[in-house]
Write an enzyme that holds these catalytic residues in place. Sequence first.
Site, short mmCIF file in Angstrom:
data_model
loop_
_atom_site.label_atom_id
_atom_site.label_comp_id
_atom_site.label_asym_id
_atom_site.label_seq_id
_atom_site.Cartn_x
_atom_site.Cartn_y
_atom_site.Cartn_z
N ASP A 146 2.41 8.67 11.72
CA ASP A 146 2.93 7.90 10.59
C ASP A 146 3.94 8.79 9.88
O ASP A 146 4.01 10.00 10.14
CB ASP A 146 1.77 7.53 9.64
CG ASP A 146 2.27 6.80 8.40
OD1 ASP A 146 3.02 5.82 8.55
OD2 ASP A 146 1.92 7.21 7.28
N SER A 147 4.68 8.20 8.97
CA SER A 147 5.63 9.00 8.19
C SER A 147 4.90 9.99 7.27
O SER A 147 5.52 10.92 6.79
CB SER A 147 6.51 8.07 7.36
OG SER A 147 5.69 7.19 6.61
N CYS B 232 2.52 3.52 11.51
CA CYS B 232 3.49 3.21 10.46
C CYS B 232 4.10 1.83 10.70
O CYS B 232 4.62 1.55 11.78
CB CYS B 232 4.58 4.29 10.50
SG CYS B 232 5.89 4.05 9.31
N GLU C 159 0.28 7.12 -3.36
CA GLU C 159 0.20 8.57 -3.14
C GLU C 159 -0.23 9.33 -4.39
O GLU C 159 -0.84 10.39 -4.30
CB GLU C 159 1.55 9.09 -2.63
CG GLU C 159 1.90 8.46 -1.29
CD GLU C 159 2.45 9.44 -0.29
OE1 GLU C 159 2.84 10.56 -0.67
OE2 GLU C 159 2.50 9.06 0.89
N CYS D 186 2.32 -2.56 5.06
CA CYS D 186 2.65 -1.15 4.84
C CYS D 186 1.35 -0.38 4.74
O CYS D 186 0.38 -0.86 4.14
CB CYS D 186 3.45 -0.99 3.54
SG CYS D 186 3.74 0.73 3.09
N HIS E 141 0.36 1.96 2.99
CA HIS E 141 -0.14 2.36 1.67
C HIS E 141 -0.77 1.21 0.88
O HIS E 141 -1.52 1.45 -0.06
CB HIS E 141 1.00 2.94 0.83
CG HIS E 141 1.48 4.27 1.30
ND1 HIS E 141 1.94 4.50 2.57
CD2 HIS E 141 1.56 5.46 0.64
CE1 HIS E 141 2.30 5.77 2.67
NE2 HIS E 141 2.07 6.37 1.52
N1 DGL Z 1 4.16 4.40 6.50
C1 DGL Z 1 5.18 3.54 5.92
C2 DGL Z 1 4.95 2.09 6.38
O1 DGL Z 1 3.85 1.69 6.73
C3 DGL Z 1 5.18 3.62 4.41
C4 DGL Z 1 5.70 4.92 3.87
C5 DGL Z 1 7.14 5.16 4.23
O2 DGL Z 1 8.04 4.48 3.70
O3 DGL Z 1 7.40 6.06 5.03
O4 DGL Z 1 5.88 1.34 6.41
#
Ligand code: DGL
Length: 285
Positions: free
Chosen positions: A19-20, A82, A162, A202, A204
Amino acid sequence: MQIESGCDSRRDLPIGMFDSGVGGLTVLKALRRRMPCESILYLGDTARLPYGTKSAETVTRYALQASARLVERDIKLLVVACNTVSATALEPLRNAYPGIPVIGVVQPGAQASCRASATGRIAVIATESTIRGRAYERAIHAIRPDAQTTGAPCPLFVPLAEEGWLDGPLVEGIAARYLNPIFHPASGSGRPETPDCLVLGCTHFPLLAGAIRNVIGDGVTIVDSAAITAKAVEAELRARGLERRATECGETRFMATDDVPRFSRTGGLFLGTPVAPDEVELVDL
Ligand code: DGL
């Protein structure tokens, strides 16, 4: 005596997941709950977070670099935890690693929303990049051509999650600003038919589900793709004869591209169990 076949030794390889940042740990948590015997190697590209505001080209380049780091450590399956990457770069990843099954979160989320919606009116909230690429809409329409989809970017939800700011008037105020136009449109706006299903597109957003629920009300089904993605991973491993045959729990290892203490701190929030800094390896991509 049983002779171990090549396939049996592949069963013991870890599942690679990236993931990012820490958000994909919501998917890891669901996977660990569903398949506790599997080992997981997780990479969070914390140095370059967020992906959700970046172009498709940049996201694809980052995704190829992150997945290369996992593949070189030998994995049996790649989970793209992600949403932004799943929405923009799944095909390039599948082309890069034809021998490794690649599972994203968009398709399972789209399937779950089509099942959950009675009316076919489905809303998707995600990062700017995911909404811009319309991948959820395409996946939903492929399953349910009569669906009426609405997409809205909710970028502020990422830093809120976060920071651990998950509820309260401030969070609900921001959620209302994003969601009221969809779920409580002003009378006379010509959009009286509101969705009966909301996809949290997403990583988060599941952390903010309580605040989101308070804004949209009880009549809307919330779809979180983490649990349904874990189910898709299990089905894929079974279909390929790759599930781990063990009685003891699998091992989870973490890699981050920056700021291990922060990964450990916020990662614990997303995972619901502590992540010790010495469990996290700092890597460069
Ligand atoms: N992991 C990203 C997503 O699910 C969210 C965080 C980001 O923008 O990198 O889209």
